[in-house]
Motif scaffolding. Structure first.
Motif, PDB file in Angstrom:
ATOM      1  N   GLN A  41       8.193   0.225   5.827  1.00 42.07           N
ATOM      2  CA  GLN A  41       9.323   0.972   5.297  1.00 42.07           C
ATOM      3  C   GLN A  41       9.883   1.888   6.378  1.00 42.07           C
ATOM      4  O   GLN A  41       9.148   2.322   7.266  1.00 42.07           O
ATOM      5  N   PRO A  45       0.838  -1.196   0.000  1.00 36.63           N
ATOM      6  CA  PRO A  45       0.000   0.000   0.000  1.00 36.63           C
ATOM      7  C   PRO A  45       0.879   1.254   0.000  1.00 36.63           C
ATOM      8  O   PRO A  45       1.935   1.253   0.618  1.00 36.63           O
ATOM      9  N   VAL A  46       0.459   2.273  -0.716  1.00 37.81           N
ATOM     10  CA  VAL A  46       1.193   3.538  -0.676  1.00 37.81           C
ATOM     11  C   VAL A  46       0.824   4.188   0.643  1.00 37.81           C
ATOM     12  O   VAL A  46      -0.304   4.583   0.853  1.00 37.81           O
ATOM     13  N   SER A  47       1.765   4.229   1.530  1.00 35.50           N
ATOM     14  CA  SER A  47       1.422   4.731   2.852  1.00 35.50           C
ATOM     15  C   SER A  47       2.562   5.549   3.408  1.00 35.50           C
ATOM     16  O   SER A  47       3.689   5.113   3.462  1.00 35.50           O
ATOM     17  N   ALA A  48       2.264   6.776   3.761  1.00 32.97           N
ATOM     18  CA  ALA A  48       3.317   7.634   4.273  1.00 32.97           C
ATOM     19  C   ALA A  48       3.156   7.785   5.767  1.00 32.97           C
ATOM     20  O   ALA A  48       3.769   8.620   6.385  1.00 32.97           O
ATOM     21  N   ARG A  70       9.101   7.704   6.715  1.00 35.32           N
ATOM     22  CA  ARG A  70      10.059   8.330   5.803  1.00 35.32           C
ATOM     23  C   ARG A  70      10.086   9.838   6.025  1.00 35.32           C
ATOM     24  O   ARG A  70       9.729  10.625   5.134  1.00 35.32           O
ATOM     25  N   PRO A  71      10.522  10.259   7.207  1.00 33.47           N
ATOM     26  CA  PRO A  71      10.526  11.697   7.497  1.00 33.47           C
ATOM     27  C   PRO A  71      11.674  12.405   6.771  1.00 33.47           C
ATOM     28  O   PRO A  71      12.649  11.762   6.377  1.00 33.47           O
TER      29      PRO A  71
END
Ligand SMILES: C[S@@+](CC[C@H](N)C(=O)[O-])C[C@H]1O[C@@H](n2cnc3c(N)ncnc32)[C@H](O)[C@@H]1O
Lengths: 173, 391
Positions: free
Chosen positions: B61, B4-7, B27-28
């Motif tokens: 990630q 999933p595209v997840s930030a 991913r800061p």
């Protein structure tokens, strides 16, 4: 972003899977694009790998390191170009980053350091540095941890061309 | 199935077990963006007594900024609280983690890094053995004759998104694909040898709509509410906590969709002639599985398990695979592989003596005898059950 799956088949056996151009100014403004582009590209090109989930996870991790490195590069006005190509088990990431001669030197020097005998130790030092993260860490990581083949070539005095060859799946049969 | 595209990411601390869990995607741009999380990690670890766990099994990630931040906190804790034993639990399914956390272990040897899914399940070694492949293949051939007709009664239809969890060698997923024309099928298992086999077979049969995914059924990385129909066959019985798997099956099922499970009750295998010897042996099979914390008797318990997991509209039925369904030799061959697996491998592992093993094998031989006997009958009963996920 355009999907150019059916376009040219270069003579070296690499087939273009996907490419896009982006104004460097847009890239400079948008940190979140690193994550977005990595996830998007990884999802787009993973489905026909043996284990799409695993492959996509690793490709996204490696792409993100590259995009973050590019983000932190002082770029010149122009178009950033991204391509991903495939030749059997190898995926090739090619990036063209408009930048000054100084920044060209940063990449060329880092490539030399990656080839040095103590590169593994340097990688650990960068990764666990207590002074925050050194921007070379991503390139070292690809070479040391992912066994990628990297190269950086200056394009006259206004851009750097980065090529990264990755084999992310264990060989079978 | 794609990542999933997840930030976004989450963190939580379980005081009771002293587990700090990180999940999602970190991913800061700057360490300060994850300051609250790192501060909480530091505070929890500093107050810990004895063991402190950091669970990254669902941390899909992390960039180097986040990783460096985490590592700095852990190094600080190691320095200031050398009495606290830090263990990182990761999953081999999340590809990036072993590389990075093994680097951390090189940096700080006092930190333990374990792959949670590797040694966790009691029967894993038996069911992940590659010799298991042939028995699974034959079993599916025999059960499919029945299930092909049963599945529509449990809500399967055309054009669905289907997941087959604990797919084994993936043959059932291919059969589903051919019979019910789904949009796609995701088939997940934790045995790499079986998945390799599955992918080869899909290629051989030119099936491209099935994705074979390596994963842990108790902690899947598949998204919530994704599938119209979720199957899990002959597998609840290999876990010591089947309810954990059911809650994962419920999670990935769409509201209104159905989860379908099939299970055995091995002590009910039967045959004539020589019924007594056969019955004795299969009663012993049930005890043997129990010894390894697995329950091969789950079949009739399926209804309760589905209700307890939160499913509604439970449908349940049973069928008997017999020597009369097809070639009796096929039935005999399955019993031969059971004999090998249960008597030669599992009973020996338990430490049983030769006299027991002889008697144990005799029941399988008698079952084979019944199957091949011109007037004989041999059966293997299966219970299937399905439940709907509430809207
Ligand atoms: C008895 S087999 C059933 C396989 C298949 N459903 C069939 O009917 O042929 C149980 C399967 O569960 C798998 N398994 C065991 N532990 C698992 C886990 N933690 N996650 C996913 N699969 C697991 C095993 O690898 C094995 O393929």
């Amino acid at each position: 972003m355009t999907d150019t799956r059916n376009h040219s088949a270069p003579a070296d056996g690499y087939k273009l899977l996907l490419e896009f151009d982006l104004d460097t100014k847009v890239l400079d403004d948008q940190w979140d694009y690193c994550d977005y582009m990595s996830s998007f590209v990884a999802n787009m090109v993973s489905h026909n790998r043996a284990d799409p989930f695993m492959f996509s996870n690793l490709l996204s991790a490696t792409l993100n390191e590259l995009f973050e490195t590019v983000y932190r590069t002082r770029k010149e006005a122009g178009q950033f170009r991204f391509q991903i190509l495939r030749n059997g088990p190898i995926d090739r990431i090619a990036m063209l980053v408009p930048c000054s001669a100084d920044e060209q030197q940063f990449y060329i020097k880092t490539m030399d350091d990656i080839c040095a005998g103590d590169a593994s130790e340097t990688y650990l030092d960068l990764l666990f540095s207590d002074k925050g993260v050194d921007r070379r860490v991503g390139l070292f990581e690809l070479a040391i941890s992912y066994n990628a083949e990297l190269s950086a070539d200056a394009v006259e005095d206004h851009a750097i061309r980065l090529t990264v060859d990755l084999a992310l799946e264990p060989e079978t049969d | 199935m794609a990542n999933p595209v997840s930030a976004s990411f989450e963190f939580a601390f379980d005081e009771n077990d002293q587990v700090f869990t990180l999940s999602g995607s970190m991913r800061p741009k700057e360490t300060s963006e994850i300051g609250a999380c790192l501060e909480s990690l530091r505070a929890c670890a500093m107050r810990a007594t004895g063991m402190f766990y950091v669970n990254v099994r669902r941390l899909l990630q992390s960039n180097n900024i986040a990783f460096n931040g985490m590592a700095s906190v852990l190094m600080e804790v190691c320095r200031e609280r050398p009495d606290v034993d830090i263990t990182i639990t990761m999953s081999s399914v999340v590809g990036w983690t072993p590389r990075k956390f093994n680097a951390l272990r090189r940096k700080i040897p006092s930190i333990n890094v374990v792959e949670y899914d590797k040694d966790f399940y009691p029967g894993q070694a038996f069911v992940e053995d590659s010799s298991f492949v042939s028995v699974l293949r034959r079993q599916t051939t025999m059960t499919w004759r029945h299930e092909k007709h049963i599945l529509p009664r449990h809500g399967i239809g055309e054009g669905m998104k289907i997941a087959d969890i604990c797919c084994g060698i993936g043959d059932f997923a291919i059969l589903l694909f051919k019979e019910f024309n789904p949009t796609y099928v995701v088939a997940l298992d934790h045995a790499k040898a079986s998945l390799e086999y599955a992918r080869r077979m899909a290629k051989e049969f030119d099936v491209t709509g099935v994705e074979y995914v390596y994963g842990d059924a108790a902690e899947m990385l598949l998204p919530n509410g994704e599938f119209d129909f979720v199957t899990c066959r002959h597998s609840l019985q290999v876990f010591d906590h089947p309810e954990r798997i059911l809650s994962e099956l419920l999670r990935i099922c769409k509201p209104g969709g159905r989860v379908y499970v099939s299970n055995e009750k091995n002590s009910h295998c039967l045959g004539e002639p020589r019924s007594e010897s056969i019955q004795w042996t299969y009663n012993e099979v049930a005890k043997l599985w129990k010894h390894f914390n697995m329950d091969i008797e789950i079949g009739p318990k399926s209804r309760r398990l589905l209700l307890d997991a939160g499913f509604v509209d439970i449908r349940m039925e049973s069928f008997m695979v017999t020597n009369l369904d097809g070639d009796p030799e096929e039935f005999a061959e399955v019993v031969r592989t059971w004999r090998h697996m249960f008597a030669d491998s599992m009973a020996r592992e338990r430490g049983d003596d030769e006299a027991f093993i002889e008697k144990f094998k005799k029941g399988f031989d008698d079952h084979i005898f019944a199957a091949l006997h011109p007037k004989g009958y041999a059966g293997w009963p299966i219970w299937v059950a399905s439940g709907r996920k509430p809207l």
